[in-house]
Design a protein around this motif. Structure first.
Motif, mmCIF file in Angstrom:
data_model
loop_
_atom_site.group_PDB
_atom_site.id
_atom_site.type_symbol
_atom_site.label_atom_id
_atom_site.label_comp_id
_atom_site.label_asym_id
_atom_site.label_seq_id
_atom_site.Cartn_x
_atom_site.Cartn_y
_atom_site.Cartn_z
ATOM 1 N N VAL A 105 0.862 -1.186 0.000
ATOM 2 C CA VAL A 105 0.000 0.000 0.000
ATOM 3 C C VAL A 105 0.894 1.231 0.000
ATOM 4 O O VAL A 105 1.725 1.403 0.903
ATOM 5 C CB VAL A 105 -0.923 0.011 1.227
ATOM 6 C CG1 VAL A 105 -1.799 1.274 1.219
ATOM 7 C CG2 VAL A 105 -1.793 -1.242 1.257
ATOM 8 N N PRO A 106 0.779 2.099 -0.996
ATOM 9 C CA PRO A 106 1.681 3.259 -1.088
ATOM 10 C C PRO A 106 1.550 4.187 0.119
ATOM 11 O O PRO A 106 0.450 4.428 0.611
ATOM 12 C CB PRO A 106 1.212 3.964 -2.370
ATOM 13 C CG PRO A 106 0.471 2.924 -3.143
ATOM 14 C CD PRO A 106 -0.165 2.039 -2.124
ATOM 15 N N VAL B 83 -10.026 4.352 0.591
ATOM 16 C CA VAL B 83 -9.569 2.975 0.798
ATOM 17 C C VAL B 83 -10.295 2.028 -0.147
ATOM 18 O O VAL B 83 -9.684 1.160 -0.782
ATOM 19 C CB VAL B 83 -9.782 2.551 2.262
ATOM 20 C CG1 VAL B 83 -9.465 1.068 2.449
ATOM 21 C CG2 VAL B 83 -8.913 3.387 3.192
ATOM 22 N N ALA B 84 -11.615 2.201 -0.264
ATOM 23 C CA ALA B 84 -12.404 1.326 -1.133
ATOM 24 C C ALA B 84 -11.979 1.468 -2.592
ATOM 25 O O ALA B 84 -11.910 0.471 -3.332
ATOM 26 C CB ALA B 84 -13.896 1.643 -0.977
ATOM 27 N N ALA B 85 -11.673 2.694 -3.013
ATOM 28 C CA ALA B 85 -11.253 2.916 -4.400
ATOM 29 C C ALA B 85 -9.915 2.226 -4.678
ATOM 30 O O ALA B 85 -9.713 1.643 -5.756
ATOM 31 C CB ALA B 85 -11.148 4.409 -4.677
ATOM 32 N N TYR B 86 -9.013 2.288 -3.704
ATOM 33 C CA TYR B 86 -7.714 1.620 -3.870
ATOM 34 C C TYR B 86 -7.904 0.108 -4.011
ATOM 35 O O TYR B 86 -7.313 -0.533 -4.898
ATOM 36 C CB TYR B 86 -6.822 1.927 -2.676
ATOM 37 C CG TYR B 86 -5.574 1.067 -2.615
ATOM 38 C CD1 TYR B 86 -4.494 1.308 -3.460
ATOM 39 C CD2 TYR B 86 -5.491 -0.005 -1.714
ATOM 40 C CE1 TYR B 86 -3.356 0.509 -3.421
ATOM 41 C CE2 TYR B 86 -4.362 -0.802 -1.668
ATOM 42 C CZ TYR B 86 -3.305 -0.540 -2.523
ATOM 43 O OH TYR B 86 -2.189 -1.347 -2.475
ATOM 44 N N LEU B 87 -8.728 -0.479 -3.151
ATOM 45 C CA LEU B 87 -8.955 -1.923 -3.195
ATOM 46 C C LEU B 87 -9.684 -2.337 -4.466
ATOM 47 O O LEU B 87 -9.428 -3.414 -5.018
ATOM 48 C CB LEU B 87 -9.736 -2.359 -1.957
ATOM 49 C CG LEU B 87 -8.951 -2.288 -0.644
ATOM 50 C CD1 LEU B 87 -9.871 -2.488 0.542
ATOM 51 C CD2 LEU B 87 -7.830 -3.314 -0.634
ATOM 52 N N GLN B 88 -10.587 -1.477 -4.940
ATOM 53 C CA GLN B 88 -11.269 -1.798 -6.196
ATOM 54 C C GLN B 88 -10.257 -1.826 -7.334
ATOM 55 O O GLN B 88 -10.371 -2.647 -8.254
ATOM 56 C CB GLN B 88 -12.363 -0.766 -6.478
ATOM 57 C CG GLN B 88 -13.225 -1.097 -7.693
ATOM 58 C CD GLN B 88 -13.942 -2.418 -7.548
ATOM 59 O OE1 GLN B 88 -14.672 -2.637 -6.575
ATOM 60 N NE2 GLN B 88 -13.746 -3.317 -8.498
ATOM 61 N N GLY B 89 -9.268 -0.957 -7.271
ATOM 62 C CA GLY B 89 -8.206 -0.970 -8.281
ATOM 63 C C GLY B 89 -7.431 -2.274 -8.259
ATOM 64 O O GLY B 89 -7.112 -2.846 -9.316
ATOM 65 N N LEU B 90 -7.123 -2.782 -7.045
ATOM 66 C CA LEU B 90 -6.449 -4.076 -6.943
ATOM 67 C C LEU B 90 -7.329 -5.190 -7.490
ATOM 68 O O LEU B 90 -6.852 -6.099 -8.176
ATOM 69 C CB LEU B 90 -6.092 -4.376 -5.479
ATOM 70 C CG LEU B 90 -5.005 -3.532 -4.820
ATOM 71 C CD1 LEU B 90 -4.736 -4.035 -3.405
ATOM 72 C CD2 LEU B 90 -3.724 -3.555 -5.639
ATOM 73 N N SER B 91 -8.626 -5.101 -7.195
ATOM 74 C CA SER B 91 -9.551 -6.119 -7.684
ATOM 75 C C SER B 91 -9.595 -6.117 -9.211
ATOM 76 O O SER B 91 -9.583 -7.171 -9.852
ATOM 77 C CB SER B 91 -10.948 -5.887 -7.109
ATOM 78 O OG SER B 91 -11.846 -6.909 -7.499
ATOM 79 N N ASP B 92 -9.643 -4.928 -9.790
ATOM 80 C CA ASP B 92 -9.673 -4.831 -11.252
ATOM 81 C C ASP B 92 -8.408 -5.410 -11.877
ATOM 82 O O ASP B 92 -8.435 -5.965 -12.980
ATOM 83 C CB ASP B 92 -9.837 -3.365 -11.675
ATOM 84 C CG ASP B 92 -11.181 -2.790 -11.272
ATOM 85 O OD1 ASP B 92 -12.103 -3.572 -10.982
ATOM 86 O OD2 ASP B 92 -11.305 -1.550 -11.231
ATOM 87 N N THR B 93 -7.289 -5.291 -11.160
ATOM 88 C CA THR B 93 -6.012 -5.776 -11.696
ATOM 89 C C THR B 93 -5.879 -7.291 -11.592
ATOM 90 O O THR B 93 -5.426 -7.955 -12.537
ATOM 91 C CB THR B 93 -4.838 -5.113 -10.942
ATOM 92 O OG1 THR B 93 -4.908 -3.702 -11.132
ATOM 93 C CG2 THR B 93 -3.499 -5.636 -11.451
ATOM 94 N N TYR B 94 -6.297 -7.853 -10.468
ATOM 95 C CA TYR B 94 -6.011 -9.265 -10.204
ATOM 96 C C TYR B 94 -7.210 -10.204 -10.343
ATOM 97 O O TYR B 94 -7.021 -11.406 -10.569
ATOM 98 C CB TYR B 94 -5.432 -9.417 -8.796
ATOM 99 C CG TYR B 94 -4.044 -8.863 -8.652
ATOM 100 C CD1 TYR B 94 -2.943 -9.595 -9.072
ATOM 101 C CD2 TYR B 94 -3.830 -7.604 -8.103
ATOM 102 C CE1 TYR B 94 -1.653 -9.098 -8.939
ATOM 103 C CE2 TYR B 94 -2.549 -7.094 -7.967
ATOM 104 C CZ TYR B 94 -1.461 -7.844 -8.386
ATOM 105 O OH TYR B 94 -0.188 -7.342 -8.259
#
Length: 458
Positions: A230-231, A254-265
């Motif tokens: 987490v940056p 926080v939710a936006a960051y995790l959604q980005g991880l979800s979109d990636t993986y």
């Protein structure tokens, strides 16, 4: 010759005694000299006279409301509808200065003030006076609390701002106190709303230190064989303080960051390149198989990690099927159904454990392509539905049933089929399921488990 001085002395004593008792009798029901109530001299008054005198004097008192050196309003206690019940106060004062102690109290000042509990106002008159003052307008601003902000070198305290919005309840109390105290001027600035959190509050100092410490926290996620840290810049952006000066975390960030991880993986809803048994790489659309990060649940977790301020490495919560810590997707154990060749394979740990010809869906009711998974196993099931080819409902008993999607598509035995493979599906195709020879289906059913991926392609 000695009798004359004695007679004079006795007369003097009698005179003093007469004066003492006379004055004591006079002050028995009156206030002693130098007695003041609410700034009004009630010396030599009876309780009744003092009550009348103080009430009349207060009623005529004019008070000016002043702001920045200018009078913005003036009123009298009578206009405010003030009524004062100071009888109890006066009686207490009278009882405390006994008439027979008058020589001792004669030269002592006695100054008292009426308790505000004995003062009442006409609420309608009060509301009218407040409404007539320029208290509510666009030029007035509310105070702003001191807060912690992000500076160029970390967090710092931004000082409070006073503002000039009036605290109406405080102004009302100030008006009553001025009336009782005999004051003729009220400074409106003393009734301004005040910040509840100032720059010198130790809470803010502690908050700055805590925020600086929290931004140094190392939080890592291991996702499908990859590590995501987490940056620090993200943590700095999320951290802040609430209205009470306590450290808070921006949930939306926080939710936006995790959604980005979800979109990636995440693998759910993803088209996959699949190496088919015939050696060709085919694109297979999404199906029921795959996973996504459980963003809502993981948001709560990540907020806790940030606030805890401790380094942590974790695997995030996820929804769906097919998550592999090593990054594998379909893996080496799966079912492959090739609609073009009308053939099915079951791979176990990368090797073919079983294969067979099948009959897939009729052209009118085609078998869907995609990556699915076996989510249930059932013996002696009765499959029910509508057959658009016959335009009738049907009930088909089967010995083994393994559904792979949410619409009723699955793999099952089909004792009614006389043959499998080839182009038989063009005329005797199913309603979408993968029809399998009964003997082979019994064997497959015993070999396979729930959760195994099913890749259907053409």
């Amino acid at each position: 010759m000695k009798k004359k001085p004695i007679i004079i002395g006795a007369a003097a004593v009698l005179l003093v005694a007469a004066g003492y008792f006379g004055a004591g009798s006079y002050y028995e029901d009156k206030f002693l000299p130098n007695t003041m109530l609410d700034g009004i001299d009630i010396s030599n008054d009876t309780v009744a006279q003092a009550k009348e005198e103080t009430t009349a004097a207060i009623a005529q008192t004019q008070i000016q409301i002043v702001e920045n050196g200018e009078t913005i309003y003036a009123f009298t206690a009578a206009e405010l509808g003030v009524s004062i019940d100071n009888t109890e106060k006066l009686e207490t004062m009278k009882a405390e200065q006994s008439g027979w102690n008058w020589p001792i109290l004669l030269f002592q000042d006695k100054q008292e003030e009426t308790d505000l509990s004995g003062v009442a106002v006409d609420e309608t008159a009060l509301a009218d006076i407040l409404a007539a003052m320029p208290l509510e307008n666009e030029t007035r601003t509310a105070p702003v609390n001191a807060t912690v902000v992000k500076g160029t070198e970390g967090y710092e305290i931004s000082p409070e701002t006073a503002g000039n919005k009036v605290d109406l309840e405080l102004l009302k109390a100030t008006m009553l106190e001025a009336i009782i105290a005999g004051e003729t001027e009220i400074d409106l600035t003393e009734a301004y709303q005040q910040p509840t959190l100032t720059a010198d509050d130790p809470i803010l100092t502690e908050t700055v230190k805590k925020l600086d410490d929290l931004t140094d926290t190392v939080i890592q996620y291991t996702i499908s064989g990859q590590t995501e840290t987490v940056p620090k810049t993200a943590i700095v952006e999320w951290l802040g303080i609430d209205e009470n000066g306590e450290v808070s975390v921006n949930r939306e960030g926080v939710a936006a960051y995790l959604q980005g991880l979800s979109d990636t993986y995440s693998t759910y809803s993803r088209t996959r390149d699949f190496l088919a048994t015939d050696g060709e790489t085919v694109q297979v659309p999404s199906g029921t198989y795959g996973w996504t990060l459980a963003v809502a649940a993981e948001t709560d977790n990540l907020i806790e990690y940030v606030l805890a301020g401790e380094d942590v490495t974790v695997t995030p919560n996820y929804n769906g099927t097919g998550y592999h810590a090593d990054g594998a997707d379909i893996g080496t154990t799966y079912v492959e159904v090739d609609l073009s060749s009308q053939h099915m394979w079951y791979y176990k740990d990368g090797a073919v454990a079983l294969e067979t010809d099948i009959v897939s869906g009729h052209p009118q009711t085609p078998t869907p392509t995609g990556v699915f998974y076996i989510w249930n196993k059932e013996e002696d099931a009765v499959l029910k539905g509508y057959n658009p080819k016959t335009e009738k409902d049907y009930e088909s008993p089967v010995e083994y049933w393994m559904p792979v999607d949410w619409t009723g598509i699955g793999i099952h035995d089909s004792s009614w089929q006389p043959a499998y493979g080839g182009e038989y599906w063009l005329t005797a195709g199913s309603n979408g399921c993968v029809n399998t020879p009964p003997g082979v289906m019994a064997e497959l059913y015993g070999m396979i488990g729930i959760g195994v991926p099913v890749v259907i392609h053409s």
